[in-house]
Design an enzyme around this catalytic site. Structure first.
Site, PDB file in Angstrom:
ATOM      1  CE  LYS A  22      48.590 -71.817 -95.511  1.00 49.15           C
ATOM      2  NZ  LYS A  22      50.005 -72.099 -95.241  1.00 49.15           N
ATOM      3  CG  ASN A  23      50.366 -75.748 -96.647  1.00 50.53           C
ATOM      4  OD1 ASN A  23      50.484 -74.529 -96.597  1.00 50.53           O
ATOM      5  ND2 ASN A  23      50.261 -76.507 -95.577  1.00 50.53           N
ATOM      6  CB  CYS A 118      56.894 -69.333 -86.632  1.00 50.60           C
ATOM      7  SG  CYS A 118      56.485 -71.040 -86.815  1.00 50.60           S
ATOM      8  NE  ARG A 123      57.410 -74.368 -89.134  1.00 50.73           N
ATOM      9  CZ  ARG A 123      56.304 -74.055 -89.770  1.00 50.73           C
ATOM     10  NH1 ARG A 123      55.519 -73.130 -89.304  1.00 50.73           N
ATOM     11  NH2 ARG A 123      55.973 -74.654 -90.895  1.00 50.73           N
ATOM     12  CG  ASP A 307      49.083 -77.971 -91.034  1.00 50.16           C
ATOM     13  OD1 ASP A 307      49.834 -77.720 -90.085  1.00 50.16           O
ATOM     14  OD2 ASP A 307      49.367 -77.710 -92.216  1.00 50.16           O
ATOM     15  NE  ARG A 399      50.687 -66.863 -92.395  1.00 48.41           N
ATOM     16  CZ  ARG A 399      51.563 -67.700 -91.849  1.00 48.41           C
ATOM     17  NH1 ARG A 399      51.774 -67.695 -90.562  1.00 48.41           N
ATOM     18  NH2 ARG A 399      52.251 -68.530 -92.611  1.00 48.41           N
TER      19      ARG A 399
HETATM   20  C1  UD1 Z   1      54.745 -77.727 -93.939  1.00 45.69           C
HETATM   21  C2  UD1 Z   1      53.402 -77.021 -94.009  1.00 45.69           C
HETATM   22  C3  UD1 Z   1      52.819 -76.847 -92.610  1.00 45.69           C
HETATM   23  C4  UD1 Z   1      52.736 -78.198 -91.907  1.00 45.69           C
HETATM   24  C5  UD1 Z   1      54.082 -78.920 -91.947  1.00 45.69           C
HETATM   25  C6  UD1 Z   1      54.018 -80.333 -91.416  1.00 45.69           C
HETATM   26  C7  UD1 Z   1      53.617 -75.604 -95.953  1.00 45.69           C
HETATM   27  C8  UD1 Z   1      53.756 -74.237 -96.504  1.00 45.69           C
HETATM   28  N1  UD1 Z   1      53.620 -75.714 -94.637  1.00 45.69           N
HETATM   29  O1  UD1 Z   1      55.626 -76.906 -93.179  1.00 45.69           O
HETATM   30  O2  UD1 Z   1      51.513 -76.278 -92.740  1.00 45.69           O
HETATM   31  O3  UD1 Z   1      52.372 -78.014 -90.567  1.00 45.69           O
HETATM   32  O4  UD1 Z   1      54.557 -79.000 -93.312  1.00 45.69           O
HETATM   33  O5  UD1 Z   1      53.079 -81.078 -92.113  1.00 45.69           O
HETATM   34  O6  UD1 Z   1      53.458 -76.573 -96.687  1.00 45.69           O
HETATM   35  N2  UD1 Z   1      62.568 -79.527 -89.637  1.00 45.69           N
HETATM   36  C9  UD1 Z   1      63.897 -79.546 -89.298  1.00 45.69           C
HETATM   37  N3  UD1 Z   1      64.803 -79.066 -90.203  1.00 45.69           N
HETATM   38  C10 UD1 Z   1      64.412 -78.608 -91.436  1.00 45.69           C
HETATM   39  C11 UD1 Z   1      63.053 -78.609 -91.763  1.00 45.69           C
HETATM   40  C12 UD1 Z   1      62.154 -79.074 -90.845  1.00 45.69           C
HETATM   41  O7  UD1 Z   1      64.291 -79.950 -88.203  1.00 45.69           O
HETATM   42  O8  UD1 Z   1      65.282 -78.192 -92.235  1.00 45.69           O
HETATM   43  C13 UD1 Z   1      61.580 -80.022 -88.656  1.00 45.69           C
HETATM   44  C14 UD1 Z   1      60.553 -78.961 -88.256  1.00 45.69           C
HETATM   45  O9  UD1 Z   1      61.037 -78.142 -87.224  1.00 45.69           O
HETATM   46  C15 UD1 Z   1      59.391 -79.826 -87.829  1.00 45.69           C
HETATM   47  C16 UD1 Z   1      59.482 -81.018 -88.774  1.00 45.69           C
HETATM   48  O10 UD1 Z   1      60.812 -81.030 -89.278  1.00 45.69           O
HETATM   49  O11 UD1 Z   1      59.576 -80.248 -86.500  1.00 45.69           O
HETATM   50  C17 UD1 Z   1      58.513 -80.999 -89.932  1.00 45.69           C
HETATM   51  O12 UD1 Z   1      58.579 -79.742 -90.582  1.00 45.69           O
HETATM   52  P1  UD1 Z   1      58.334 -79.589 -92.148  1.00 45.69           P
HETATM   53  O13 UD1 Z   1      57.693 -80.845 -92.640  1.00 45.69           O
HETATM   54  O14 UD1 Z   1      59.582 -79.136 -92.798  1.00 45.69           O
HETATM   55  O15 UD1 Z   1      57.267 -78.423 -92.180  1.00 45.69           O
HETATM   56  P2  UD1 Z   1      57.191 -77.196 -93.193  1.00 45.69           P
HETATM   57  O16 UD1 Z   1      57.617 -77.622 -94.543  1.00 45.69           O
HETATM   58  O17 UD1 Z   1      57.852 -76.013 -92.575  1.00 45.69           O
END
Ligand code: UD1
Length: 418
Positions: A22-23, A118, A123, A307, A399
């Site tokens: 999915k990711n 969420c 996030r 995850d 999901r």
């Molecule tokens: C993706 C995955 C999710 C997984 C996560 C971490 C998808 C669709 N989802 O989520 O299943 O749990 O990676 O492996 O691929 N952060 C910030 N600012 C930002 C973006 C992120 O502070 O602009 C922080 C987040 O709050 C979190 C950390 O960085 O604490 C990692 O998040 P991120 O790697 O961005 O996760 P997602 O891409 O949302």
């Protein structure tokens, strides 16, 4: 609202075919905005994918889903599209924000709803916007929307992410795809799903290379008209069923995987005492009489994935002694713990660390989950618990897990949706 009923203490045995990731599919669908004609195979038919295809249809792409073959065909011949991603289609799935990079770089402007928080944490998307600004976009936040503008087009540059983010790395790659010159991203996330996105973009005509945590993107001028891409396997689904086998096997064999991508997970399960047989594209596990305690921390790839944290915690409730998990990625990702405790688990949380005392006998209860991976951890707990477990709010499971009940039923689990 539908529920799952699980009768525990059944010995599982059989084969499970692992679905596409999915990711990986979500950013590749967002990348399809950059292409003219795309055929994706091995697509998992889960709710998040349909939320993304609804968003792409809203934007103006043609989307054809062949459910029986797990295929999606997308076409985008339009010079003009709807450069808006509305709140109603982004609020339920954060990955909706990934269309920002593709739309902005191709159509030079985009209006995308802020995804909001969420259950597992606040996030934010500050790192996504940081990268787009460095590429020359003008960004404003208004009425809950990101308004991005790049009238003269984006321009390649050097960007070092202050911290590692999967989504921000993906959005930056997508935006840099059409940016003038060369973009050098450093301190990137390098999850296998990001590598799959890069393989896809290179098929499209891109010149993208990865060196450690550095990703270099050179602007391409000639796009291929038609591309086919098979989505990489879902390593989180694979890890989930490996844990199920160690908890409740007989023997469980997972197929259609690349074991080298699961190296960290396999090493950790072996350290806990699991007996694992690795084939070319399969992994076989069985229940262990005695499991050993372990201390782990979640980390970006190639570390242990957040995850799989909730699923591993269930395994640790069956290990001898005190195990510890430090959650480094999300600030609020222990929501499954109170529910596991209601099933008899002995777990304490201090700051970012969960202390799991084992082995404990789990007993079935009516439980509910607040996110995707927490839900599946409760299914795993239900498989080893005595009596019946009823899981509420299974829309979280839908999901991200394709045919979960059928895959488990084929391995002799007693599990029913009602
Ligand atoms: C993706 C995955 C999710 C997984 C996560 C971490 C998808 C669709 N989802 O989520 O299943 O749990 O990676 O492996 O691929 N952060 C910030 N600012 C930002 C973006 C992120 O502070 O602009 C922080 C987040 O709050 C979190 C950390 O960085 O604490 C990692 O998040 P991120 O790697 O961005 O996760 P997602 O891409 O949302």
């Amino acid at each position: 609202m539908q529920k799952l009923l699980i009768k525990g203490k059944r010995k599982l045995s059989g084969k499970i075919s692992i679905s596409g990731s999915k990711n990986a599919t979500l950013p590749i669908l967002a990348a399809s905005i950059l292409a003219e004609q795309v055929k994706l195979s091995n697509v998992p038919l889960v709710k998040d994918i349909f939320t993304m295809t609804d968003l792409l249809k809203f934007i103006g792409l043609k989307v054809k889903v062949e459910k029986k073959k797990n295929l999606i065909e997308l076409t985008n011949y339009k010079k003009k599209i709807n450069t808006l991603a509305p709140y109603k289609l982004v609020k339920t799935m954060r990955a909706g924000v990934l269309v920002l990079g593709s739309i902005l770089t191709k159509y030079k402007k985009a209006k995308v709803s802020l995804p909001g928080g969420c259950a597992i944490g606040t996030r934010p998307v500050d790192l996504h916007l940081f990268a787009l600004k460095k590429l020359g976009a003008k960004i404003k936040i208004k009425d809950g929307y990101i308004l991005a503008d790049a009238k003269k087009g984006l321009k390649g540059t050097k960007i070092r992410f202050p911290s590692i983010s999967v989504g921000a790395t993906e959005n930056a790659i997508l935006a840099a795809f059409n940016a003038k010159g060369e973009t050098i991203l450093s301190n990137c996330a390098i999850e296998p799903e990001i590598q799959d996105l890069i393989t896809f973009l290179n098929k499209l005509g891109g010149k993208i290379k990865i060196f450690g945590r550095k990703i270099i993107i050179k602007r391409q001028r000639f796009l291929r008209k038609n591309i086919n891409h098979r989505i990489i396997f879902d390593r989180i689904e694979a890890g989930t069923y490996l844990v199920a086998g160690i908890l409740a096997g007989g023997k469980i064999k997972i197929n259609d995987v690349k074991p080298r991508i699961l190296k960290c997970e396999i090493d950790i399960l072996k350290k806990m005492g699991a007996k694992i047989k690795i084939g070319k594209s399969s992994i076989e596990v069985k229940k262990n009489k005695v499991l050993k305690k372990l201390n782990i921390s979640t980390k970006p790839y190639p570390g242990f994935p957040t995850d799989l944290q909730a699923q591993l915690m269930v395994l640790m409730t069956q290990a001898e002694g005190l195990s510890k998990i430090k959650e480094n990625i999300f600030e609020n990702r222990f929501m499954h713990v109170p529910e596991l405790k209601r099933m008899g688990a002995k777990i304490e949380i201090k700051n970012k660390t969960a202390f799991i005392f084992g082995p404990t006998k789990l007993t079935g209860a009516e439980v509910m989950a607040t996110d995707l991976r927490a839900s599946v951890s409760l299914v795993l707990a239900g498989l080893v618990a005595e009596n019946r477990t009823i899981l509420n709010r299974i829309y979280h499971l839908d999901r991200g897990y394709e045919s979960l009940e059928n895959k488990l039923k084929n391995c002799k689990a007693k599990i029913k949706r009602y």
